[in-house]
Design an enzyme around this catalytic site. Sequence first.
Site, short mmCIF file in Angstrom:
data_model
loop_
_atom_site.label_atom_id
_atom_site.label_comp_id
_atom_site.label_asym_id
_atom_site.label_seq_id
_atom_site.Cartn_x
_atom_site.Cartn_y
_atom_site.Cartn_z
N THR A 125 -8.90 -23.72 0.25
CA THR A 125 -9.32 -24.24 1.55
C THR A 125 -10.75 -24.76 1.56
OG1 THR A 125 -9.87 -21.99 2.23
CG2 THR A 125 -7.71 -22.80 2.85
N ASP A 152 9.64 1.79 14.73
CA ASP A 152 8.56 0.82 14.92
C ASP A 152 7.41 1.53 15.62
OD1 ASP A 152 6.95 -1.40 15.86
OD2 ASP A 152 8.71 -2.68 15.60
N PHE A 197 0.83 -1.20 0.00
CA PHE A 197 0.00 0.00 0.00
C PHE A 197 0.87 1.25 0.00
CE2 PHE A 197 -1.91 3.58 2.10
CZ PHE A 197 -3.14 3.70 1.48
N LYS A 213 -11.57 -8.42 8.14
CA LYS A 213 -11.46 -9.38 9.23
C LYS A 213 -11.74 -8.77 10.60
CE LYS A 213 -8.28 -12.19 6.54
NZ LYS A 213 -8.57 -11.43 5.30
N ARG A 263 10.21 -0.22 9.89
CA ARG A 263 11.28 -0.78 10.72
C ARG A 263 12.33 -1.56 9.94
NH1 ARG A 263 7.91 -5.64 13.80
NH2 ARG A 263 7.39 -6.81 11.91
N GLY A 306 -2.94 -8.96 -5.52
CA GLY A 306 -1.54 -8.84 -5.88
C GLY A 306 -0.64 -8.26 -4.81
N ARG A 346 -8.03 -23.03 7.18
CA ARG A 346 -6.87 -22.85 8.06
C ARG A 346 -7.30 -22.26 9.40
NH1 ARG A 346 -2.96 -19.05 4.89
NH2 ARG A 346 -4.89 -17.89 4.75
N LEU A 394 16.46 -2.59 5.04
CA LEU A 394 16.69 -3.08 3.68
C LEU A 394 15.57 -2.65 2.74
CD1 LEU A 394 18.21 -4.73 1.59
CD2 LEU A 394 16.99 -6.77 2.40
N SER A 444 -7.88 -0.53 7.99
CA SER A 444 -8.44 -1.68 8.68
C SER A 444 -8.60 -2.84 7.69
CB SER A 444 -9.78 -1.31 9.33
OG SER A 444 -10.31 -2.38 10.08
#
Length: 339
Positions: free
Chosen positions: A205, A73, A28, A139, A50, A182, A264, A53, A136
């Site tokens: 699943t 962080d 994003f 979920k 955080r 993606g 799962r 690299l 958000s």
Amino acid sequence: MLRNRGIIEMNSMFDNKSILITGGTGSFGKCCIKTILERYNPKRLIVFSRDELKQYEMQQDFNAPCMRYFLGDVRDAERLRQAMRGVDYVIHAAALKQVPAAEYNPMECVKTNINGAENVIKAALETGVEKVIALSTDKAANPINLYGATKLVSDKLFVAANNIAGGHDTRFAVVRYGNVLGSRGSVVPFFRKLVAEGATEIPVTDLRMTRFWITLPQGVEFVLQSFRRMHGGEIFVPKIPSSLISDLARAIGSELTIKEVGIRPGEKLHEIMCPIDDSHLTLEFDDHYVIRPSITFVTPVDYTTNAIGEKGRCVEQGFEYNSGTNPQILSAKELQEMI
């Protein structure tokens, strides 16, 4: 399908402004920064994350004079305060997002998604940020997994932050949407990898499973438009299509066999973005929904008209925005085009 009219209407809202994105090296963040740099002339565009690299790699592509890269962080409140000094707008995208990982590492998920949200709120209030939008997930509605539960708490914190602002002018809102086609860690790259490696079957699943889908550019567009629409306290939900996961698998690996492997840990059959229990709070606009705060603010707000004058209407009692009953269902062919 999400509309693009906001592109024309956005005018110069982000010109000469300082914008900070937590988790800015994610999918994003990269798309959002690319969009802002193409359309606006920000004073500063700050990536707060955080991973040194990922920041180094990102600097190879985004090195405009306005760019700033802050290692930090969201668990570190003091570092957030340092990064937000002089900032006008904050997009809070940092989170631990993998459902199975959250189930096995619950306290790490709580520290980032809940404690980190609290730190963002406090830092924004203390440094005088004008507007904050937190990302958000579907979920977070009627959650059954830890990730969703932590994001529900985060949503509640950002909504309530408008009430604890006191004399501060900082305003907070939430944007909730479904799976991003993606994005890093999504099922699309996983399915593509299987096809590229010559797999003979694609694991799904449950053949009945459905999900909401949005592209990265659409998600960015909706967030940027929500900055203009917000009064503070809203949960913005875009009207987006759904599909069967099995149809997505067919769209990517049309020649492969689909193998049902079972749900799962922490996984739902269908996702919800506007729960039935919030139907009395939900407003429908042309291309999105708004869930009003369940708490009463010190200063009352009429959410039926947003900050740019768009009019909303109350949904029927018992309304639920569910990926399984969504009127916009994509076929395998439509998914191929969208991907």
